[in-house]
Design a protein around this motif. Structure first.
Motif, PDB file in Angstrom:
ATOM      1  N   LYS A   1       0.815  -1.207   0.000  1.00 38.45           N
ATOM      2  CA  LYS A   1       0.000   0.000   0.000  1.00 38.45           C
ATOM      3  C   LYS A   1       0.853   1.263   0.000  1.00 38.45           C
ATOM      4  O   LYS A   1       0.345   2.365  -0.219  1.00 38.45           O
ATOM      5  CB  LYS A   1      -0.928   0.006   1.214  1.00 38.45           C
ATOM      6  CG  LYS A   1      -1.971  -1.109   1.195  1.00 38.45           C
ATOM      7  CD  LYS A   1      -2.897  -1.037   2.396  1.00 38.45           C
ATOM      8  CE  LYS A   1      -3.952  -2.136   2.343  1.00 38.45           C
ATOM      9  NZ  LYS A   1      -4.874  -2.088   3.516  1.00 38.45           N
ATOM     10  N   ASN A   2       2.145   1.097   0.263  1.00 43.67           N
ATOM     11  CA  ASN A   2       3.043   2.260   0.305  1.00 43.67           C
ATOM     12  C   ASN A   2       3.579   2.645  -1.068  1.00 43.67           C
ATOM     13  O   ASN A   2       4.266   3.661  -1.214  1.00 43.67           O
ATOM     14  CB  ASN A   2       4.224   1.970   1.239  1.00 43.67           C
ATOM     15  CG  ASN A   2       3.778   1.758   2.669  1.00 43.67           C
ATOM     16  OD1 ASN A   2       2.855   2.412   3.153  1.00 43.67           O
ATOM     17  ND2 ASN A   2       4.433   0.815   3.354  1.00 43.67           N
ATOM     18  N   ILE A   3       3.277   1.837  -2.063  1.00 44.09           N
ATOM     19  CA  ILE A   3       3.801   2.104  -3.402  1.00 44.09           C
ATOM     20  C   ILE A   3       2.997   3.218  -4.065  1.00 44.09           C
ATOM     21  O   ILE A   3       1.769   3.207  -4.051  1.00 44.09           O
ATOM     22  CB  ILE A   3       3.756   0.822  -4.268  1.00 44.09           C
ATOM     23  CG1 ILE A   3       4.847  -0.148  -3.809  1.00 44.09           C
ATOM     24  CG2 ILE A   3       3.920   1.150  -5.746  1.00 44.09           C
ATOM     25  CD1 ILE A   3       4.884  -1.442  -4.601  1.00 44.09           C
ATOM     26  N   SER A   4       3.707   4.147  -4.689  1.00 46.41           N
ATOM     27  CA  SER A   4       3.080   5.206  -5.476  1.00 46.41           C
ATOM     28  C   SER A   4       3.235   4.863  -6.945  1.00 46.41           C
ATOM     29  O   SER A   4       4.352   4.856  -7.477  1.00 46.41           O
ATOM     30  CB  SER A   4       3.729   6.563  -5.176  1.00 46.41           C
ATOM     31  OG  SER A   4       3.309   7.519  -6.129  1.00 46.41           O
TER      32      SER A   4
ATOM     33  N   ILE B   1       4.744  -5.454 -10.846  1.00 52.81           N
ATOM     34  CA  ILE B   1       4.172  -4.253 -11.442  1.00 52.81           C
ATOM     35  C   ILE B   1       4.941  -3.936 -12.724  1.00 52.81           C
ATOM     36  O   ILE B   1       6.159  -3.745 -12.688  1.00 52.81           O
ATOM     37  CB  ILE B   1       4.266  -3.070 -10.459  1.00 52.81           C
ATOM     38  CG1 ILE B   1       3.513  -3.402  -9.164  1.00 52.81           C
ATOM     39  CG2 ILE B   1       3.726  -1.793 -11.092  1.00 52.81           C
ATOM     40  CD1 ILE B   1       3.812  -2.438  -8.021  1.00 52.81           C
ATOM     41  N   THR B   2       4.244  -3.886 -13.838  1.00 51.49           N
ATOM     42  CA  THR B   2       4.918  -3.664 -15.117  1.00 51.49           C
ATOM     43  C   THR B   2       4.204  -2.598 -15.929  1.00 51.49           C
ATOM     44  O   THR B   2       2.983  -2.665 -16.120  1.00 51.49           O
ATOM     45  CB  THR B   2       4.993  -4.958 -15.945  1.00 51.49           C
ATOM     46  OG1 THR B   2       5.649  -5.985 -15.190  1.00 51.49           O
ATOM     47  CG2 THR B   2       5.754  -4.727 -17.243  1.00 51.49           C
ATOM     48  N   PHE B   3       4.971  -1.631 -16.380  1.00 45.33           N
ATOM     49  CA  PHE B   3       4.477  -0.596 -17.287  1.00 45.33           C
ATOM     50  C   PHE B   3       4.938  -0.944 -18.707  1.00 45.33           C
ATOM     51  O   PHE B   3       6.135  -1.121 -18.946  1.00 45.33           O
ATOM     52  CB  PHE B   3       5.023   0.779 -16.897  1.00 45.33           C
ATOM     53  CG  PHE B   3       4.432   1.361 -15.652  1.00 45.33           C
ATOM     54  CD1 PHE B   3       3.348   2.225 -15.715  1.00 45.33           C
ATOM     55  CD2 PHE B   3       4.974   1.056 -14.406  1.00 45.33           C
ATOM     56  CE1 PHE B   3       2.808   2.778 -14.564  1.00 45.33           C
ATOM     57  CE2 PHE B   3       4.441   1.602 -13.244  1.00 45.33           C
ATOM     58  CZ  PHE B   3       3.349   2.459 -13.331  1.00 45.33           C
TER      59      PHE B   3
ATOM     60  N   PHE C   1       9.165  -2.026 -21.870  1.00 43.45           N
ATOM     61  CA  PHE C   1       8.528  -2.177 -20.555  1.00 43.45           C
ATOM     62  C   PHE C   1       9.528  -1.912 -19.432  1.00 43.45           C
ATOM     63  O   PHE C   1      10.750  -2.009 -19.623  1.00 43.45           O
ATOM     64  CB  PHE C   1       7.914  -3.573 -20.391  1.00 43.45           C
ATOM     65  CG  PHE C   1       8.924  -4.696 -20.285  1.00 43.45           C
ATOM     66  CD1 PHE C   1       9.551  -4.991 -19.075  1.00 43.45           C
ATOM     67  CD2 PHE C   1       9.243  -5.455 -21.398  1.00 43.45           C
ATOM     68  CE1 PHE C   1      10.475  -6.024 -18.975  1.00 43.45           C
ATOM     69  CE2 PHE C   1      10.165  -6.492 -21.319  1.00 43.45           C
ATOM     70  CZ  PHE C   1      10.780  -6.774 -20.095  1.00 43.45           C
ATOM     71  N   VAL C   2       8.961  -1.592 -18.278  1.00 45.69           N
ATOM     72  CA  VAL C   2       9.743  -1.411 -17.057  1.00 45.69           C
ATOM     73  C   VAL C   2       8.985  -2.110 -15.936  1.00 45.69           C
ATOM     74  O   VAL C   2       7.795  -1.849 -15.735  1.00 45.69           O
ATOM     75  CB  VAL C   2       9.945   0.074 -16.699  1.00 45.69           C
ATOM     76  CG1 VAL C   2      10.841   0.202 -15.465  1.00 45.69           C
ATOM     77  CG2 VAL C   2      10.531   0.838 -17.868  1.00 45.69           C
ATOM     78  N   SER C   3       9.658  -3.016 -15.199  1.00 47.00           N
ATOM     79  CA  SER C   3       9.013  -3.783 -14.129  1.00 47.00           C
ATOM     80  C   SER C   3       9.582  -3.406 -12.774  1.00 47.00           C
ATOM     81  O   SER C   3      10.790  -3.156 -12.636  1.00 47.00           O
ATOM     82  CB  SER C   3       9.210  -5.293 -14.357  1.00 47.00           C
ATOM     83  OG  SER C   3       8.520  -5.725 -15.513  1.00 47.00           O
ATOM     84  N   PHE C   4       8.683  -3.399 -11.778  1.00 45.51           N
ATOM     85  CA  PHE C   4       9.060  -3.067 -10.402  1.00 45.51           C
ATOM     86  C   PHE C   4       8.544  -4.151  -9.459  1.00 45.51           C
ATOM     87  O   PHE C   4       7.501  -4.777  -9.710  1.00 45.51           O
ATOM     88  CB  PHE C   4       8.471  -1.715  -9.991  1.00 45.51           C
ATOM     89  CG  PHE C   4       8.906  -0.567 -10.854  1.00 45.51           C
ATOM     90  CD1 PHE C   4      10.091   0.106 -10.597  1.00 45.51           C
ATOM     91  CD2 PHE C   4       8.132  -0.158 -11.939  1.00 45.51           C
ATOM     92  CE1 PHE C   4      10.491   1.173 -11.391  1.00 45.51           C
ATOM     93  CE2 PHE C   4       8.516   0.903 -12.735  1.00 45.51           C
ATOM     94  CZ  PHE C   4       9.704   1.573 -12.472  1.00 45.51           C
ATOM     95  N   ASP C   5       9.255  -4.320  -8.363  1.00 51.19           N
ATOM     96  CA  ASP C   5       8.834  -5.272  -7.332  1.00 51.19           C
ATOM     97  C   ASP C   5       7.531  -4.799  -6.695  1.00 51.19           C
ATOM     98  O   ASP C   5       7.387  -3.621  -6.359  1.00 51.19           O
ATOM     99  CB  ASP C   5       9.920  -5.407  -6.264  1.00 51.19           C
ATOM    100  CG  ASP C   5       9.604  -6.495  -5.257  1.00 51.19           C
ATOM    101  OD1 ASP C   5       8.880  -6.198  -4.281  1.00 51.19           O
ATOM    102  OD2 ASP C   5      10.054  -7.635  -5.460  1.00 51.19           O
TER     103      ASP C   5
ATOM    104  N   THR D   1       8.450  -3.888  -2.698  1.00 48.89           N
ATOM    105  CA  THR D   1       9.423  -2.827  -2.407  1.00 48.89           C
ATOM    106  C   THR D   1       9.366  -1.679  -3.410  1.00 48.89           C
ATOM    107  O   THR D   1       9.830  -0.577  -3.105  1.00 48.89           O
ATOM    108  CB  THR D   1      10.848  -3.413  -2.403  1.00 48.89           C
ATOM    109  OG1 THR D   1      11.163  -3.893  -3.729  1.00 48.89           O
ATOM    110  CG2 THR D   1      10.950  -4.573  -1.413  1.00 48.89           C
ATOM    111  N   GLY D   2       8.859  -1.947  -4.603  1.00 48.24           N
ATOM    112  CA  GLY D   2       8.840  -0.923  -5.635  1.00 48.24           C
ATOM    113  C   GLY D   2      10.180  -0.726  -6.326  1.00 48.24           C
ATOM    114  O   GLY D   2      10.334   0.207  -7.121  1.00 48.24           O
ATOM    115  N   LEU D   3      11.131  -1.622  -6.058  1.00 52.05           N
ATOM    116  CA  LEU D   3      12.440  -1.505  -6.667  1.00 52.05           C
ATOM    117  C   LEU D   3      12.413  -1.995  -8.113  1.00 52.05           C
ATOM    118  O   LEU D   3      11.638  -2.880  -8.472  1.00 52.05           O
ATOM    119  CB  LEU D   3      13.469  -2.314  -5.868  1.00 52.05           C
ATOM    120  CG  LEU D   3      13.732  -1.832  -4.430  1.00 52.05           C
ATOM    121  CD1 LEU D   3      14.710  -2.757  -3.731  1.00 52.05           C
ATOM    122  CD2 LEU D   3      14.260  -0.388  -4.443  1.00 52.05           C
ATOM    123  N   LEU D   4      13.286  -1.421  -8.937  1.00 54.65           N
ATOM    124  CA  LEU D   4      13.364  -1.793 -10.338  1.00 54.65           C
ATOM    125  C   LEU D   4      13.816  -3.242 -10.469  1.00 54.65           C
ATOM    126  O   LEU D   4      14.801  -3.663  -9.869  1.00 54.65           O
ATOM    127  CB  LEU D   4      14.355  -0.866 -11.065  1.00 54.65           C
ATOM    128  CG  LEU D   4      14.605  -1.183 -12.536  1.00 54.65           C
ATOM    129  CD1 LEU D   4      13.356  -0.900 -13.374  1.00 54.65           C
ATOM    130  CD2 LEU D   4      15.801  -0.370 -13.050  1.00 54.65           C
TER     131      LEU D   4
END
Length: 394
Positions: free
Chosen positions: A233-236, A266-268, A285-289, A292-295
């Motif tokens: 829930k802390n991910i922006s 999470i993938t854009f 594309f760019v994926s994040f955890d 943690t939201g890390l790349l």
């Protein structure tokens, strides 16, 4: 060899005629899906924003959608910033596989529609009909078989009528209907085969990928339903979207895929400035955890290997928008050609069958006319010998 190929070409067309007509008609319509939706449902599809109007934060848009629909979780988000087309949020009802779509004005944060199933609107229903015949995974398998047959018909047709190039633009309009229809079938078949082969090959690939996903992710037919958000829930998401523009030069996000299944992050997916007209708008594309939201990973299609670039081109090749409006019109028109091919081919098949049956009947009558005198003579002899129970002499 040619005779056998012609026979299989005819049988394949007869077997796949109805589903091919469904796929060709719906595919031609779907080439202009966005334009049709905008015409039929402008309140959902269109927004009015000035060039300087900024987007509302993606986090705010998502929160508004979920607060309004508390029984759902996010599955994906279509992102647009052209000042004219609205965003679309894809949501999943908790504990089910029921996906819905909601249109959102990304410039004022207002929801433009109620949640509706992915088959609710006309063009969405046509899209499902086109890919799965409304039978989901089973329909995808059927579409795969039909696509393979379509691919075979295109290739075999070009092989059968390869010499027709010499008289490509010569139609014998004064000839009998059978010859004229045969000319039309060859003429349209030769001209449309390259496009139909491309469409069939790319469609077959996507069907294989879809079936493979189901077999790999759900081997026992079991599905893990979303019951709560799978990300922190802390991910922006707004911050992550901004970071994608830093990670890849000239990157513009177009779709956000949420981690609605185990193993997903999470993938854009988005577009970059490229000289290759076949690079799709979701090629990079760019994926994040998700916690943690890390790349985790990124892909710039301009630096991808040849196979990746080739497979990504299938999107634009299938729908024909790699050359703008001009190629889309061509794809739309050629997509309707199987209707003419089906009619002319079916007529030719019916005429050949009629002629063949008539020829068989004529041969039988000729055989009887030759054999009858001998038959009667033999039967008369048998009667005199007491071997035949009744008199058949004329």
């Amino acid at each position: 060899m040619r005779k056998t190929l012609f026979k299989w070409h005819s049988y394949g067309a007869l077997i796949a005629m109805l589903p091919l007509l469904i796929m060709s008609i719906t595919g031609s319509i779907l080439v202009f899906k966005v334009e049709i939706d905008s015409l039929l449902r402008p309140a959902h599809m269109l927004v009015d924003a000035t060039p300087s109007t900024p987007r509302v934060s993606l986090d705010t848009l998502m929160k508004t959608l979920l607060v309004t629909n508390p029984q759902f979780e996010l599955g994906g988000w279509e992102i647009f910033d052209d000042k004219s087309r609205s965003d679309a949020g894809y949501i999943i009802k908790r504990g089910t596989e029921d996906w819905s779509k909601v249109y959102v004005n990304q410039y004022d944060g207002q929801l433009l529609s109620e949640p509706q199933s992915l088959e609710h609107y006309l063009t969405d229903w046509l899209l499902e009909l086109h890919y799965t015949f409304l039978l989901h995974v089973t329909g995808t398998s059927v579409a795969l078989v039909v696509g393979i047959i379509m691919l075979f018909l295109g290739i075999s047709g070009m092989m059968l009528y390869r010499r027709f190039w010499a008289k490509l633009f010569t139609l014998r309009f004064q000839a009998v209907r059978r010859i004229l229809f045969s000319d039309i079938h060859k003429f349209i078949g030769i001209l449309s085969s390259p496009v139909l082969i491309i469409v069939a090959a790319t469609g077959v690939y996507w069907n294989v990928i879809g079936i493979q996903h189901e077999l790999t992710e759900h081997p026992d037919g079991e599905h893990v339903y979303v019951t709560a958000a799978r990300h922190s829930k802390n991910i922006s998401f707004e911050a992550l979207m901004r970071q994608t523009e830093v990670e890849i030069d000239s990157y513009k996000a177009g779709y956000l895929a949420m981690p609605f299944e185990p193993g997903r992050d999470i993938t854009f997916y988005g577009d970059v400035d490229s000289r290759n007209p076949f690079n799709s708008e979701y090629a990079s594309f760019v994926s994040f955890d998700r916690i943690t939201g890390l790349l985790l990973a990124k892909q710039d299609i301009r630096q991808a290997n040849t196979l990746t670039v080739f497979l990504d081109s299938f999107r634009k090749l299938h729908f024909g928008y790699f050359g703008g409006l001009f190629t889309r019109i061509i794809w739309c028109i050629v997509g309707l050609m199987p209707m003419i091919l089906a009619f002319t081919g079916l007529y030719s098949y019916w005429h050949r069958r009629k002629q063949r049956l008539k020829s068989i009947q004529n041969r039988r009558q000729q055989a009887l006319s030759v054999e009858s005198p001998m038959l009667y003579t033999l039967m008369a002899v048998l009667i005199k010998m007491g071997r035949y129970p009744f008199d058949v002499t004329p």
